[in-house]
Design a protein around this motif. Structure first.
Motif, PDB file in Angstrom:
ATOM      1  N   PRO A 178     -36.480  -1.816   8.291  1.00 52.24           N
ATOM      2  CA  PRO A 178     -36.805  -0.440   7.532  1.00 52.24           C
ATOM      3  C   PRO A 178     -37.293   1.004   8.738  1.00 52.24           C
ATOM      4  O   PRO A 178     -36.832   2.032   8.115  1.00 52.24           O
ATOM      5  N   LYS A 179     -37.836   0.249   9.900  1.00 54.78           N
ATOM      6  CA  LYS A 179     -39.182   1.895  10.374  1.00 54.78           C
ATOM      7  C   LYS A 179     -39.418   0.893  11.521  1.00 54.78           C
ATOM      8  O   LYS A 179     -39.468   0.807  12.067  1.00 54.78           O
ATOM      9  N   PHE A 180     -39.519   2.788  12.390  1.00 57.47           N
ATOM     10  CA  PHE A 180     -39.261   2.903  13.616  1.00 57.47           C
ATOM     11  C   PHE A 180     -39.994   3.846  14.204  1.00 57.47           C
ATOM     12  O   PHE A 180     -39.138   5.106  14.368  1.00 57.47           O
ATOM     13  N   ARG A 181     -41.179   4.014  14.042  1.00 56.66           N
ATOM     14  CA  ARG A 181     -42.011   5.552  15.029  1.00 56.66           C
ATOM     15  C   ARG A 181     -41.478   5.427  16.498  1.00 56.66           C
ATOM     16  O   ARG A 181     -41.529   4.417  17.375  1.00 56.66           O
ATOM     17  N   GLY A 182     -41.362   6.795  16.725  1.00 56.76           N
ATOM     18  CA  GLY A 182     -40.624   6.971  17.987  1.00 56.76           C
ATOM     19  C   GLY A 182     -39.459   6.659  18.170  1.00 56.76           C
ATOM     20  O   GLY A 182     -39.169   5.632  19.425  1.00 56.76           O
ATOM     21  N   GLY A 183     -38.536   6.260  17.292  1.00 61.51           N
ATOM     22  CA  GLY A 183     -36.732   5.702  17.553  1.00 61.51           C
ATOM     23  C   GLY A 183     -36.598   5.807  16.036  1.00 61.51           C
ATOM     24  O   GLY A 183     -37.154   5.948  15.173  1.00 61.51           O
ATOM     25  N   ARG A 184     -35.066   5.022  16.361  1.00 59.97           N
ATOM     26  CA  ARG A 184     -34.498   5.270  14.995  1.00 59.97           C
ATOM     27  C   ARG A 184     -34.052   3.493  14.735  1.00 59.97           C
ATOM     28  O   ARG A 184     -33.932   2.715  14.582  1.00 59.97           O
ATOM     29  N   ALA A 185     -34.662   3.661  13.428  1.00 56.18           N
ATOM     30  CA  ALA A 185     -34.336   2.539  12.722  1.00 56.18           C
ATOM     31  C   ALA A 185     -32.956   2.226  12.336  1.00 56.18           C
ATOM     32  O   ALA A 185     -32.245   3.247  12.609  1.00 56.18           O
ATOM     33  N   LEU A 186     -32.695   1.468  12.009  1.00 52.74           N
ATOM     34  CA  LEU A 186     -31.295   0.607  12.255  1.00 52.74           C
ATOM     35  C   LEU A 186     -30.907   0.902  11.056  1.00 52.74           C
ATOM     36  O   LEU A 186     -31.195   0.237   9.387  1.00 52.74           O
ATOM     37  N   ASP A 187     -29.964   1.019  10.608  1.00 51.25           N
ATOM     38  CA  ASP A 187     -28.873   1.927   9.565  1.00 51.25           C
ATOM     39  C   ASP A 187     -28.591   0.370   8.777  1.00 51.25           C
ATOM     40  O   ASP A 187     -28.202   0.164   7.370  1.00 51.25           O
ATOM     41  N   GLU A 188     -28.149  -0.618   9.497  1.00 54.03           N
ATOM     42  CA  GLU A 188     -27.288  -2.115   8.999  1.00 54.03           C
ATOM     43  C   GLU A 188     -28.177  -2.952   9.157  1.00 54.03           C
ATOM     44  O   GLU A 188     -29.019  -2.995  10.489  1.00 54.03           O
ATOM     45  N   THR A 189     -28.286  -4.328   8.034  1.00 59.41           N
ATOM     46  CA  THR A 189     -29.371  -5.159   8.468  1.00 59.41           C
ATOM     47  C   THR A 189     -28.198  -5.971   9.915  1.00 59.41           C
ATOM     48  O   THR A 189     -27.167  -5.772  10.808  1.00 59.41           O
ATOM     49  N   ILE A 190     -28.800  -7.223  11.002  1.00 56.13           N
ATOM     50  CA  ILE A 190     -28.473  -7.784  11.967  1.00 56.13           C
ATOM     51  C   ILE A 190     -28.954  -9.040  11.119  1.00 56.13           C
ATOM     52  O   ILE A 190     -29.199  -9.312  11.197  1.00 56.13           O
ATOM     53  N   LYS A 191     -26.928  -9.808  11.378  1.00 57.22           N
ATOM     54  CA  LYS A 191     -26.489 -11.346  11.111  1.00 57.22           C
ATOM     55  C   LYS A 191     -27.689 -11.699  12.129  1.00 57.22           C
ATOM     56  O   LYS A 191     -26.930 -11.656  13.342  1.00 57.22           O
ATOM     57  N   LEU A 192     -28.221 -12.556  11.797  1.00 56.41           N
ATOM     58  CA  LEU A 192     -28.979 -13.656  13.378  1.00 56.41           C
ATOM     59  C   LEU A 192     -28.820 -15.048  12.849  1.00 56.41           C
ATOM     60  O   LEU A 192     -28.819 -15.956  11.995  1.00 56.41           O
ATOM     61  N   ARG A 193     -28.644 -15.852  14.554  1.00 55.88           N
ATOM     62  CA  ARG A 193     -28.819 -17.297  14.246  1.00 55.88           C
ATOM     63  C   ARG A 193     -30.042 -18.011  14.673  1.00 55.88           C
ATOM     64  O   ARG A 193     -30.157 -17.152  16.102  1.00 55.88           O
ATOM     65  N   LEU A 194     -30.851 -18.414  14.384  1.00 56.46           N
ATOM     66  CA  LEU A 194     -31.622 -19.157  14.500  1.00 56.46           C
ATOM     67  C   LEU A 194     -32.186 -20.201  14.860  1.00 56.46           C
ATOM     68  O   LEU A 194     -32.106 -20.914  13.704  1.00 56.46           O
ATOM     69  N   ALA A 195     -31.717 -20.631  15.797  1.00 58.89           N
ATOM     70  CA  ALA A 195     -31.699 -22.314  16.660  1.00 58.89           C
ATOM     71  C   ALA A 195     -32.412 -22.240  17.715  1.00 58.89           C
ATOM     72  O   ALA A 195     -33.710 -22.452  17.804  1.00 58.89           O
TER      73      ALA A 195
END
Length: 207
Positions: A178-195
């Motif tokens: 939601p926050k990114f100084r010096g860049g563009r915050a992402l509009d959507e969430t990323i669905k991740l696989r944590l394995a």
């Protein structure tokens, strides 16, 4: 503006090449999540100092050795003693150019008096800018969130918010930026696989 890789290719692509050098990142995650995989992969990118506040240095090093995915060999120091802010501050001052700093978890430091914690964050930010390094403050989203968490999120240049939910037989991990100084915050969430490592979850959501 130069960017520093996180070690997670999919995330670096989404962020335009990585995190701006000199940044402080706040990684907020549930205590029962696999958020440590983010930290493990970061240690593969460049020299890293890992400050642990709860687990022992031996436990952190052992977890890195047993990691099923990529992990580097950071310098690990336990700062969870009587004066964690002072100990952390003395170690941060010696960080070399372009290094990673991981504080796992930041909650212990956040429970210090607000003015002292604010000074620590300001000194840390100055050092990161001067050395073009990258700090990740790993904060837990449990039931006892420290009073100074708002201060951490405000001072952080980038906020990663990892949400982990159990949906029937599936564990769903979604990363918001939601926050990114010096860049563009992402509009959507990323669905991740944590394995074994952090990757994109390509399974489809079923409404």
């Amino acid at each position: 503006m130069s960017r520093l890789a996180t070690g997670i290719d999919v995330l670096d692509r989404q962020l335009g090449g990585g995190i701006p050098a000199g940044s402080i990142v706040h990684l907020a995650a549930d205590p029962a999540s696999q958020s440590e995989l983010f930290l493990h992969e970061l240690t593969t990118t460049r020299g890293t100092l890992w400050l642990t506040t709860i687990r022992s240095a031996e436990a952190v090093s052992d977890a890195l050795d047993r990691s099923p995915g990529p992990a580097g060999t950071p310098t690990v120091r336990d700062v969870g003693g009587d004066a964690p802010l002072d100990t952390a501050n003395s170690l941060v001052r010696d960080l070399p150019e372009g290094a990673n700093l991981i504080i796992d978890v930041a909650d212990v430091l956040e429970r210090n008096e607000s003015a002292r914690y604010r000074k620590f964050l300001n000194d840390l930010q100055t050092h990161m800018v001067n050395t073009r390094g990258l700090t990740v403050l790993h904060g837990l989203k449990g039931e006892s969130v420290p009073d100074n968490r708002d201060l951490t999120e405000h001072m952080a240049d980038v906020v990663f918010d990892l949400d982990t939910k159990i949906d029937g037989s599936e564990i769903v991990n979604r990363l918001a930026v939601p926050k990114f100084r010096g860049g563009r915050a992402l509009d959507e969430t990323i669905k991740l696989r944590l394995a074994e490592r952090v990757s994109v979850d390509t399974s489809r959501d079923i409404a």
